[in-house]
Design a protein around this motif. Structure first.
Motif, PDB file in Angstrom:
ATOM      1  N   ARG A  41      59.407  64.023   7.513  1.00  0.00           N
ATOM      2  CA  ARG A  41      59.576  63.623   8.919  1.00  0.00           C
ATOM      3  C   ARG A  41      60.624  62.523   9.100  1.00  0.00           C
ATOM      4  O   ARG A  41      61.191  62.365  10.169  1.00  0.00           O
ATOM      5  CB  ARG A  41      58.233  63.129   9.467  1.00  0.00           C
ATOM      6  N   SER A  42      60.848  61.739   8.028  1.00  0.00           N
ATOM      7  CA  SER A  42      61.802  60.629   8.178  1.00  0.00           C
ATOM      8  C   SER A  42      63.215  61.164   8.368  1.00  0.00           C
ATOM      9  O   SER A  42      64.109  60.441   8.803  1.00  0.00           O
ATOM     10  CB  SER A  42      61.751  59.716   6.959  1.00  0.00           C
ATOM     11  N   ARG A  49      53.755  62.128  -0.207  1.00  0.00           N
ATOM     12  CA  ARG A  49      53.844  62.458   1.221  1.00  0.00           C
ATOM     13  C   ARG A  49      53.184  63.817   1.472  1.00  0.00           C
ATOM     14  O   ARG A  49      52.421  63.992   2.421  1.00  0.00           O
ATOM     15  CB  ARG A  49      55.319  62.475   1.640  1.00  0.00           C
ATOM     16  N   ARG A 103      54.377  44.317  14.855  1.00  0.00           N
ATOM     17  CA  ARG A 103      53.674  44.946  13.750  1.00  0.00           C
ATOM     18  C   ARG A 103      54.225  46.351  13.530  1.00  0.00           C
ATOM     19  O   ARG A 103      54.802  46.945  14.443  1.00  0.00           O
ATOM     20  CB  ARG A 103      52.169  45.097  14.053  1.00  0.00           C
ATOM     21  N   ARG A 124      63.931  63.586  10.395  1.00  0.00           N
ATOM     22  CA  ARG A 124      64.071  64.160  11.725  1.00  0.00           C
ATOM     23  C   ARG A 124      64.997  63.308  12.571  1.00  0.00           C
ATOM     24  O   ARG A 124      64.847  62.082  12.621  1.00  0.00           O
ATOM     25  CB  ARG A 124      62.697  64.228  12.403  1.00  0.00           C
ATOM     26  N   SER A 125      65.952  63.963  13.261  1.00  0.00           N
ATOM     27  CA  SER A 125      66.911  63.190  14.042  1.00  0.00           C
ATOM     28  C   SER A 125      66.347  62.787  15.393  1.00  0.00           C
ATOM     29  O   SER A 125      66.781  61.832  16.002  1.00  0.00           O
ATOM     30  CB  SER A 125      68.195  63.989  14.247  1.00  0.00           C
ATOM     31  N   SER A 126      65.409  63.525  15.924  1.00  0.00           N
ATOM     32  CA  SER A 126      64.807  63.158  17.200  1.00  0.00           C
ATOM     33  C   SER A 126      63.310  63.111  17.032  1.00  0.00           C
ATOM     34  O   SER A 126      62.778  63.479  16.016  1.00  0.00           O
ATOM     35  CB  SER A 126      65.147  64.188  18.264  1.00  0.00           C
ATOM     36  N   ARG A 165      59.839  54.912   7.859  1.00  0.00           N
ATOM     37  CA  ARG A 165      60.721  53.875   8.390  1.00  0.00           C
ATOM     38  C   ARG A 165      61.711  53.391   7.327  1.00  0.00           C
ATOM     39  O   ARG A 165      62.891  53.197   7.598  1.00  0.00           O
ATOM     40  CB  ARG A 165      59.873  52.710   8.899  1.00  0.00           C
ATOM     41  N   PHE A 175      50.562  63.136  12.418  1.00  0.00           N
ATOM     42  CA  PHE A 175      50.264  63.032  10.992  1.00  0.00           C
ATOM     43  C   PHE A 175      48.833  63.444  10.774  1.00  0.00           C
ATOM     44  O   PHE A 175      47.949  62.941  11.413  1.00  0.00           O
ATOM     45  CB  PHE A 175      50.490  61.607  10.493  1.00  0.00           C
ATOM     46  N   ARG A 227      49.860  64.531   3.830  1.00  0.00           N
ATOM     47  CA  ARG A 227      49.895  65.482   4.947  1.00  0.00           C
ATOM     48  C   ARG A 227      48.864  66.588   4.730  1.00  0.00           C
ATOM     49  O   ARG A 227      48.185  67.025   5.669  1.00  0.00           O
ATOM     50  CB  ARG A 227      51.299  66.069   5.084  1.00  0.00           C
ATOM     51  N   GLY A 256      59.502  60.905  18.141  1.00  0.00           N
ATOM     52  CA  GLY A 256      58.860  59.709  18.659  1.00  0.00           C
ATOM     53  C   GLY A 256      59.611  58.451  18.275  1.00  0.00           C
ATOM     54  O   GLY A 256      60.359  58.420  17.312  1.00  0.00           O
ATOM     55  N   SER A 257      59.408  57.445  19.042  1.00  0.00           N
ATOM     56  CA  SER A 257      60.058  56.177  18.781  1.00  0.00           C
ATOM     57  C   SER A 257      59.533  55.565  17.499  1.00  0.00           C
ATOM     58  O   SER A 257      58.382  55.714  17.139  1.00  0.00           O
ATOM     59  CB  SER A 257      59.778  55.220  19.939  1.00  0.00           C
ATOM     60  N   MET A 258      60.398  54.881  16.786  1.00  0.00           N
ATOM     61  CA  MET A 258      59.975  54.222  15.561  1.00  0.00           C
ATOM     62  C   MET A 258      59.493  52.809  15.848  1.00  0.00           C
ATOM     63  O   MET A 258      59.032  52.112  14.963  1.00  0.00           O
ATOM     64  CB  MET A 258      61.146  54.175  14.566  1.00  0.00           C
ATOM     65  N   GLU A 259      59.701  52.381  17.053  1.00  0.00           N
ATOM     66  CA  GLU A 259      59.337  51.003  17.357  1.00  0.00           C
ATOM     67  C   GLU A 259      57.845  50.873  17.593  1.00  0.00           C
ATOM     68  O   GLU A 259      57.225  51.706  18.230  1.00  0.00           O
ATOM     69  CB  GLU A 259      60.080  50.533  18.608  1.00  0.00           C
ATOM     70  N   SER A 260      57.289  49.855  17.081  1.00  0.00           N
ATOM     71  CA  SER A 260      55.891  49.563  17.362  1.00  0.00           C
ATOM     72  C   SER A 260      55.743  48.058  17.398  1.00  0.00           C
ATOM     73  O   SER A 260      55.875  47.391  16.401  1.00  0.00           O
ATOM     74  CB  SER A 260      55.013  50.147  16.269  1.00  0.00           C
ATOM     75  N   VAL A 261      55.595  47.536  18.560  1.00  0.00           N
ATOM     76  CA  VAL A 261      55.566  46.088  18.696  1.00  0.00           C
ATOM     77  C   VAL A 261      54.195  45.673  19.188  1.00  0.00           C
ATOM     78  O   VAL A 261      53.611  46.329  20.006  1.00  0.00           O
ATOM     79  CB  VAL A 261      56.657  45.622  19.659  1.00  0.00           C
ATOM     80  N   ALA A 291      54.148  54.048  14.851  1.00  0.00           N
ATOM     81  CA  ALA A 291      55.546  54.228  14.464  1.00  0.00           C
ATOM     82  C   ALA A 291      55.792  55.578  13.803  1.00  0.00           C
ATOM     83  O   ALA A 291      56.920  55.891  13.442  1.00  0.00           O
ATOM     84  CB  ALA A 291      55.962  53.107  13.509  1.00  0.00           C
TER      85      ALA A 291
END
Lengths: 381, 189
Positions: free
Chosen positions: A369-370, A258, B179, A372-374, B105, B189, A262, A376-381, B184
């Motif tokens: 970064r994982s 990681r 996806r 971090r409590s707040s 994730r 980064f 970075r 960006g959204s983790m969702e990606s659809v 995400a």
């Protein structure tokens, strides 16, 4: 390209294309003419015109080593005359169809082996190749095109070439050439159109070929950078680098990847070079997991174009300072350190020690970064 | 109790304290930073800049059930006209952010991750080289990738024939277009 043949090995230039008919041989002959006009001794070692009139026309004016006749079983086959080429010893030899398989009874089984012998004799070579003849791409291209090519060459042959030139043509233009009888004789045109020369096949093959070139542009830029860095490190007294140079401190454990990723992104943004430093404790044996992590880090560094430096020292800070000074480092990136134990709690933390001993060098601690409590959204659809 | 005995007991206590201080980090637990659980290894190979979320979720479920490590692997393809050891900045610019996104994730769901990068002349070649040097207990692949861009159906068949690991091929329902991509990522980064 041509230079006086002496004890040096010859240079190999390969014209690569997506399919027959794109103009590889034509271009090779044009370059042969240019070298001849420049005063070099140029001969054609082997030419496959496939009856193409324009190819035959452009070959005129270049000396050709006649083919030899080789008896195989009950037939006589014409092959390139390697011994005659070596005796003739031109400065530059044009040898078509790099992937050709020779008939048994000649010096080598494959034409690329003949070419190796010509190069070893100090003769420069121009040759041609279709992308589907490369061994590792063969399966992939068979799947794309539905046609398996039997004659393949190891990738390393192309990797060793001094120059590779992609001859590109749009699929539509190639099909126009095919229909106009410029690629195959009229009796073979329909069969070609119904089999290999389909627009979707050609588009896919072109994509494969072009991707190579697109990647090469980035890699060439990086190679130039790396060569510069090596020269820099050789000159111990060289002045400090004017540009930015990052140094990431790593250890063989999974989280180090990681940090490397970075650091690489930061280096890209800054247009800077990236070094990775692992300071190994003398005599310490690595566990199996650590060895695997180290191998993965080396692979990652290589793919990213970072230079991995391994130093053996008991004194971590001094080793980092020495490498940073030598490499002209302007940024140091470190991961979160493990909690200090025992008397080590009384010591000055590593970032502060580095800042004291390397004034003017930024020290950055890279967070996970994982955790971090707040954000960006983790969702990606 | 004599003075000598008292001093000896005090010294022994101090030594014990120093030893405990040396071996134990501040919060009274042994450092676990660098260690991954001894467990099964689940490979999650990919070639592009996004992966099927169904594949990822399957990997997470299995990893949790089996106390396994997820090993996302970016398979980089080296152009034919370049040496195999060549740096690949263009592909890395696609693959590294996705590795980061997968790692973030999975970590946020409490699953240990150990990333890899494979490199070869094709995606299959990169995978083959990775499998030559590392053992994986299970491989999870998505069958919905663009076969021209990444692992093709031929590659999947090759894996079933040749790879000594459990292979889970997932083909999401046609309407499942979810996806995981670089969008995400937490933070830049």
């Amino acid at each position: 390209m041509a230079a006086p043949a002496d004890s040096r090995r010859g240079r190999l230039k390969v014209f690569i294309g997506m399919a027959a008919g794109v103009g590889k041989t034509y271009r090779m002959l044009l370059e042969g003419h240019a070298e001849q006009e420049a005063g070099h001794d140029v001969v054609i070692g082997l030419l496959e015109t496939h009856g193409r009139a324009e190819t035959e026309r452009v070959a005129e004016g270049l000396a050709m080593v006649p083919r030899r006749r080789v008896r195989y079983r009950d037939t006589v086959v014409e092959e390139m005359d390697l011994p005659s080429i070596l005796r003739r010893k031109p400065e530059l030899c044009l040898i078509d169809e790099l992937a050709h398989t020779n008939v048994p009874g000649t010096e080598h089984a494959k034409r690329f082996e003949d070419i190796e012998a010509v190069l070893d004799a100090g003769i420069d070579v121009l040759s041609s190749l279709n992308v589907q003849h490369l061994e590792s791409l063969n399966d992939h291209i068979t799947e794309l095109s539905g046609v398996r090519v039997r004659e393949t060459i190891p990738d390393a042959i192309l990797g060793r070439a001094d120059e590779v030139v992609l001859i590109d043509l749009t699929p539509e233009a190639l099909l126009d050439r095919l229909r106009a009888g410029k690629v195959y004789p009229s009796e073979r045109i329909d069969a070609a159109l119904n089999n290999f020369f389909k627009i979707e096949n050609l588009s896919a093959l072109r994509e494969v070929a072009l991707r190579q070139v697109a990647e090469e542009v980035g890699a060439k830029r990086l190679t130039t950078e790396l060569i510069g860095s090596r020269e820099e490190s050789l000159a111990a007294d060289a002045p400090q680098a004017v540009g930015e140079r990052l140094l990431a401190l790593i250890e063989p454990y999974p989280g180090a990847q990681r940090l490397v990723r970075r650091a690489w992104r930061s280096a890209q943004r800054l247009g800077a070079g990236l070094d990775l430093l692992w300071v190994r404790v003398p005599g310490k044996e690595l566990s199996g997991d650590e060895q695997r992590s180290l191998a993965a880090l080396r692979q990652l560094a290589s793919v990213l174009g970072a230079r991995m430096i391994e130093e053996e020292s008991d004194d971590l800070t001094s080793a980092i300072v020495e490498v940073a000074s030598r490499r002209g480092t302007t940024y140091i990136l470190i991961g979160g350190s493990r909690p200090a134990r025992g008397l080590a709690r009384l010591r000055t933390p590593l970032p502060q020690r580095l800042m004291q001993r390397l004034p003017g060098v930024d020290v950055r601690i890279v967070a996970d970064r994982s955790l971090r409590s707040s954000g960006g959204s983790m969702e990606s659809v | 109790m004599s003075v000598g005995v008292t001093v000896a007991v005090a010294c022994a206590g101090a030594l014990l304290g120093i030893a405990a201080g040396y071996w134990l980090p501040p919060h009274g637990r042994r450092p676990a930073r660098n260690r991954l659980p001894e467990g099964r290894r689940i490979l999650l190979p990919f070639t592009g800049d996004e992966i099927s979320r169904r594949s990822f979720e399957a990997a997470v479920r299995l990893a949790k059930a089996e106390n396994a490590i997820i090993m996302p692997a970016f398979l980089a393809q080296v152009p034919m006209n370049l040496p195999l050891e060549t740096a690949l900045p263009v592909q890395s610019a696609r693959g590294m952010p996705l590795l980061e996104a997968i790692e973030q994730r999975a970590s946020s769901q409490g699953v240990p991750v150990d990333s890899r990068v494979g490199r070869g002349r094709s995606a299959r070649d990169a995978l083959r080289k990775l499998l030559e040097v590392e053992h994986f207990d299970r491989i999870i692949v998505s069958a919905d990738e663009d076969p021209r861009a990444g692992l093709s159906y031929e590659d999947l068949r090759w894996m079933l024939d040749r790879v000594p690991a459990e292979i889970l091929i997932l083909r999401p329902a046609p309407d499942d277009t979810r996806r995981i991509s670089t969008e995400a990522l937490k933070g830049h980064f």
